[in-house]
Design a protein around this motif. Structure first.
Motif, PDB file in Angstrom:
ATOM      1  N   ILE A 342      90.435  44.379  39.445  1.00 58.21           N
ATOM      2  CA  ILE A 342      91.244  44.816  38.309  1.00 58.21           C
ATOM      3  C   ILE A 342      90.335  45.357  37.213  1.00 58.21           C
ATOM      4  CG2 ILE A 342      93.041  43.133  38.861  1.00 58.21           C
ATOM      5  CD1 ILE A 342      92.096  41.495  36.475  1.00 58.21           C
ATOM      6  N   PRO A 343      90.887  46.157  36.294  1.00 54.19           N
ATOM      7  CA  PRO A 343      90.048  46.792  35.268  1.00 54.19           C
ATOM      8  C   PRO A 343      89.410  45.772  34.328  1.00 54.19           C
ATOM      9  CG  PRO A 343      92.184  47.871  35.423  1.00 54.19           C
ATOM     10  CD  PRO A 343      92.277  46.618  36.224  1.00 54.19           C
ATOM     11  N   VAL A 344      88.211  46.103  33.885  1.00 49.98           N
ATOM     12  CA  VAL A 344      87.498  45.298  32.893  1.00 49.98           C
ATOM     13  C   VAL A 344      87.679  45.971  31.538  1.00 49.98           C
ATOM     14  CG1 VAL A 344      85.236  44.456  32.168  1.00 49.98           C
ATOM     15  CG2 VAL A 344      85.826  44.486  34.596  1.00 49.98           C
ATOM     16  N   LEU A 345      88.578  45.405  30.745  1.00 46.23           N
ATOM     17  CA  LEU A 345      88.879  45.934  29.415  1.00 46.23           C
ATOM     18  C   LEU A 345      88.887  44.782  28.416  1.00 46.23           C
ATOM     19  CD1 LEU A 345      91.867  48.248  30.375  1.00 46.23           C
ATOM     20  CD2 LEU A 345      89.569  48.999  29.747  1.00 46.23           C
ATOM     21  N   PRO A 346      88.628  45.049  27.143  1.00 46.36           N
ATOM     22  CA  PRO A 346      88.633  43.959  26.157  1.00 46.36           C
ATOM     23  C   PRO A 346      89.920  43.151  26.157  1.00 46.36           C
ATOM     24  CG  PRO A 346      87.694  45.934  25.199  1.00 46.36           C
ATOM     25  CD  PRO A 346      88.212  46.332  26.540  1.00 46.36           C
ATOM     26  N   GLY A 347      91.064  43.805  26.433  1.00 53.32           N
ATOM     27  CA  GLY A 347      92.347  43.106  26.411  1.00 53.32           C
ATOM     28  C   GLY A 347      92.754  42.506  27.738  1.00 53.32           C
ATOM     29  N   THR A 348      91.930  42.633  28.765  1.00 53.47           N
ATOM     30  CA  THR A 348      92.268  42.060  30.067  1.00 53.47           C
ATOM     31  C   THR A 348      92.275  40.535  29.984  1.00 53.47           C
ATOM     32  OG1 THR A 348      91.292  43.933  31.254  1.00 53.47           O
ATOM     33  CG2 THR A 348      91.577  41.885  32.487  1.00 53.47           C
ATOM     34  N   HIS A 349      93.348  39.921  30.473  1.00 55.64           N
ATOM     35  CA  HIS A 349      93.445  38.464  30.481  1.00 55.64           C
ATOM     36  C   HIS A 349      92.759  37.917  31.733  1.00 55.64           C
ATOM     37  CE1 HIS A 349      96.328  37.826  27.141  1.00 55.64           C
ATOM     38  NE2 HIS A 349      96.697  39.065  27.440  1.00 55.64           N
ATOM     39  N   VAL A 350      92.001  36.859  31.563  1.00 57.91           N
ATOM     40  CA  VAL A 350      91.363  36.169  32.677  1.00 57.91           C
ATOM     41  C   VAL A 350      92.249  35.003  33.089  1.00 57.91           C
ATOM     42  CG1 VAL A 350      89.366  34.786  33.380  1.00 57.91           C
ATOM     43  CG2 VAL A 350      89.045  36.827  31.984  1.00 57.91           C
ATOM     44  N   LEU A 351      92.510  34.862  34.393  1.00 60.88           N
ATOM     45  CA  LEU A 351      93.362  33.793  34.909  1.00 60.88           C
ATOM     46  C   LEU A 351      92.553  32.803  35.723  1.00 60.88           C
ATOM     47  CD1 LEU A 351      96.433  35.850  36.199  1.00 60.88           C
ATOM     48  CD2 LEU A 351      95.986  34.999  33.889  1.00 60.88           C
ATOM     49  N   ARG A 352      93.013  31.583  35.753  1.00 57.73           N
ATOM     50  CA  ARG A 352      92.400  30.613  36.656  1.00 57.73           C
ATOM     51  C   ARG A 352      92.587  31.112  38.085  1.00 57.73           C
ATOM     52  NH1 ARG A 352      94.866  24.896  35.404  1.00 57.73           N
ATOM     53  NH2 ARG A 352      93.084  24.128  36.592  1.00 57.73           N
ATOM     54  N   GLY A 353      91.528  31.037  38.864  1.00 61.91           N
ATOM     55  CA  GLY A 353      91.560  31.578  40.218  1.00 61.91           C
ATOM     56  C   GLY A 353      90.919  32.948  40.330  1.00 61.91           C
ATOM     57  N   ASP A 354      90.706  33.626  39.195  1.00 63.39           N
ATOM     58  CA  ASP A 354      89.982  34.907  39.219  1.00 63.39           C
ATOM     59  C   ASP A 354      88.536  34.674  39.628  1.00 63.39           C
ATOM     60  OD1 ASP A 354      92.187  36.269  38.375  1.00 63.39           O
ATOM     61  OD2 ASP A 354      91.496  36.585  36.317  1.00 63.39           O
ATOM     62  N   ILE A 355      87.940  35.692  40.217  1.00 61.64           N
ATOM     63  CA  ILE A 355      86.511  35.659  40.516  1.00 61.64           C
ATOM     64  C   ILE A 355      85.827  36.683  39.623  1.00 61.64           C
ATOM     65  CG2 ILE A 355      84.743  36.035  42.268  1.00 61.64           C
ATOM     66  CD1 ILE A 355      86.749  35.152  44.368  1.00 61.64           C
ATOM     67  N   LEU A 356      84.945  36.194  38.764  1.00 60.32           N
ATOM     68  CA  LEU A 356      84.204  37.061  37.849  1.00 60.32           C
ATOM     69  C   LEU A 356      82.804  37.268  38.393  1.00 60.32           C
ATOM     70  CD1 LEU A 356      85.115  35.433  34.397  1.00 60.32           C
ATOM     71  CD2 LEU A 356      86.453  37.040  35.774  1.00 60.32           C
ATOM     72  N   THR A 357      82.405  38.508  38.567  1.00 60.27           N
ATOM     73  CA  THR A 357      81.043  38.813  38.990  1.00 60.27           C
ATOM     74  C   THR A 357      80.208  39.010  37.734  1.00 60.27           C
ATOM     75  OG1 THR A 357      81.835  39.873  41.011  1.00 60.27           O
ATOM     76  CG2 THR A 357      79.576  40.343  40.337  1.00 60.27           C
ATOM     77  N   LEU A 358      79.320  38.047  37.466  1.00 63.03           N
ATOM     78  CA  LEU A 358      78.527  38.028  36.246  1.00 63.03           C
ATOM     79  C   LEU A 358      77.072  38.337  36.536  1.00 63.03           C
ATOM     80  CD1 LEU A 358      79.896  34.769  34.555  1.00 63.03           C
ATOM     81  CD2 LEU A 358      80.716  37.114  34.254  1.00 63.03           C
ATOM     82  N   VAL A 359      76.385  38.934  35.555  1.00 64.32           N
ATOM     83  CA  VAL A 359      74.955  39.176  35.653  1.00 64.32           C
ATOM     84  C   VAL A 359      74.328  38.772  34.327  1.00 64.32           C
ATOM     85  CG1 VAL A 359      75.225  41.583  34.921  1.00 64.32           C
ATOM     86  CG2 VAL A 359      73.157  40.882  36.133  1.00 64.32           C
TER      87      VAL A 359
END
Length: 559
Positions: A342-359
């Motif tokens: 899904i798009p990465v935007l300032p207003g995007t809501h993060v949900l439990r169960g999402d997978i965030l690829t962080l660096v």
């Protein structure tokens, strides 16, 4: 040679199953005029052809693989289905249930008007709504009703015929209606609507766009601090307001020091600064002298998928998360929800169960993981004890039966396994130390479980398939097209004028409720944006579960 080949397949039916998979997956992904049969339909058709050889396969084979598939479905969507609510969540759930009601009622009416037998009706429902999982649930429920063995076999053989005849338009028609016809019906330019929505979410050319894009194209560079009073003597968190650039560490004399938000710089310090490339070049470069300091820049860093489990994080936007102290020095590459990016935007809501690829730097990453959830580091092992126990417990619950008006009703072992998967998938968001099923393993369970089941269904139904298509083929296709089109067209109007969804996410929500990922891909292509995926996740979680259970409901209502 041909006699030996046929005899071998008859004597070793497991080879016929894998031959169906090999042929199906070879041709299923090939596109003609932008469309493909899909692996499931191609496998079914290959199995039907092979089934003409008169191959007998134990029904226990398809039951075992289907229950594996159905558990994997539940496990995959469980986090969003049970607790993944954003501010739009309740509205999306209500919308999904309305659309799903249409997806049940319209195929039932079409089957009634056409005078179809029970098996064809169940197949028409499964194919027109592109929900392959309902085949197994419907077949299981038919076997539980008070039919003769001959009737049960006849109805179960009719299901794949109805599915195969209606599935192709179910997929292609849904994609065309949602991506091409839908925007015209409500008079919107989908690409323009997505640009507008992105601006509302803080993307595009807004001042907050740096937050979004700072999560990509990250640089780490070294600069020498001079006597600039705007920099010297100030805590580093105050130096470049509005930009996600961070002083990672600094060299002061011969000593290298890790920096934090309160670190104060001195003349002569050499600092390692991380951030988006253009921010580093345009904001930092003109102010400071860049130097080469390999030892200072040799910062331990890693890229990690983080499974979001923290209840306090679920529902927050990326803008809100970026303001947290623990987000310092951490950048987001992508968000994956229900196997869809899904798009990465300032207003995007993060949900439990999402997978965030962080660096980011290792010390920053460890702190972020503590606040977000669980590091989903690449591993090969699957918790097979958890998998087996979950299927067994769910199966036992599903096997419980009671009668209503003399009709035996139960969840069935597959329905129980689905609910067990939903519950255990959600439970892992709270206690992620057990129940590990890596993404590739879950994909294999989904893909292999469903397609082995479909292959056995096709091989078993093969001898009567051709005759069935000849008797009901064209009529069934047309009724299937109606059953596909009417719910989707109504969904567009209902979503826009009753639920007031923004057009940018409306079509993604429609595709999610119908669990048609192919349509989502075509919608995003027409929109020239990933924004429609923001509406896909919650409806998909609801639709995948409800549409599967409807396989049983169709049989009970149509009987």
């Amino acid at each position: 040679m041909s006699d030996w080949f046929v005899g071998t397949l008859r004597n070793y039916p497991e080879l016929a199953i894998f031959l169906s998979l090999a042929i199906g997956f070879s041709i299923g992904s090939r596109k003609i005029a932008g469309f493909s049969l899909g692996n499931v339909t191609a496998t079914l058709l290959a199995a039907v052809v092979i089934g003409q050889l008169g191959i007998t396969i134990s029904p226990n084979v398809k039951a075992a693989f289907f229950i594996l598939f159905i558990f994997a479905i539940g496990y995959g969507v469980g986090p969003q289905f049970m607790s993944g609510l954003t501010k739009e969540g309740p509205k999306q759930i209500a919308f999904s249930l309305v659309v799903l009601a249409l997806c049940l009622i319209v195929p039932l009416l079409c089957a009634r008007i056409a005078g179809l037998d029970l098996g064809y009706a169940a197949g028409l429902y499964a194919g027109s709504q592109t929900i392959s999982a309902s085949i197994g649930v419907a077949s299981d429920q038919i076997s539980r009703l008070d039919f003769t063995p001959e009737q049960i076999k006849t109805y179960n053989d009719q299901i794949p015929i109805g599915y195969a005849v209606t599935y192709i338009f179910g997929t292609i028609g849904s994609a065309i209606i949602l991506a091409q016809l839908g925007p015209k019906l409500i008079g919107v330019d989908l690409a323009e609507a997505c640009r507008d929505y992105e601006a509302q979410m803080g993307g595009g050319g807004s001042p907050d766009a740096g937050l979004t894009s700072a999560y990509r194209q990250i640089e780490l560079r070294a600069y020498r601090i001079g006597n600039d009073r705007g920099i010297v003597g100030q805590p580093v968190k105050q130096l470049w307001p509005g930009l996600r650039v961070f002083v990672e560490r600094l060299r002061r004399g011969a000593e290298i020091i890790d920096a934090d938000a309160g670190t104060v710089l001195q003349p002569g310090d050499i600092v390692a600064i991380s951030g988006r490339r253009e921010h580093i070049v345009e904001a930092i470069g003109p102010m400071l002298e860049e130097v080469q300091d390999r030892e200072l820049l040799d910062v331990p860093a890693e890229v990690i998928d983080v499974f979001v489990t923290n209840r306090k994080v679920g529902g927050l936007t990326l803008r809100e998360l970026s303001e947290s102290e623990w987000a310092r020095g951490v950048y987001l590459r992508k968000i994956t929800r229900n196997m869809v990016e899904i798009p990465v935007l300032p207003g995007t809501h993060v949900l439990r169960g999402d997978i965030l690829t962080l660096v980011g730097g290792r010390r920053h990453m460890e702190l972020a993981i503590q606040h977000l959830g669980y590091a989903d580091r690449p591993v090969e092992a699957t918790d097979v004890a958890f998998l087996g126990a979950g299927i067994v417990l769910g199966g036992f619950v599903g096997a419980l039966s009671y009668k209503v008006g003399g009709i035996p009703i139960s969840l069935s072992t597959t329905g129980g396994a689905l609910l067990a998967g939903l519950f255990l998938g959600w439970l892992r968001t709270i206690r992620p130390v057990f129940g590990r099923i890596p993404g590739p393993a879950l994909w294999l369970m989904n893909t292999l479980g469903l397609n082995v089941f479909i292959a056995v269904v096709g091989i078993t139904a093969g001898p009567g398939f051709v005759a069935g298509v000849k008797s009901v083929g064209l009529s069934l296709f047309l009724w299937g097209a109606i059953a596909t089109s009417v719910p989707m067209i109504l969904a567009v109007y209902i979503g826009r004028y009753v639920f007031k969804f923004h057009p940018a996410i409306l079509f993604g929500a429609c595709a999610g409720a119908r669990t048609t990922t192919a349509a989502l891909g075509m919608i995003q292509e027409a929109a020239k944006s990933k924004i429609p995926a923001l509406g896909y996740g919650m409806p998909y979680a609801v639709g995948n579960t409800v549409l599967t259970i409807y396989g049983m409901v169709v049989v009970l209502l149509y009987k």
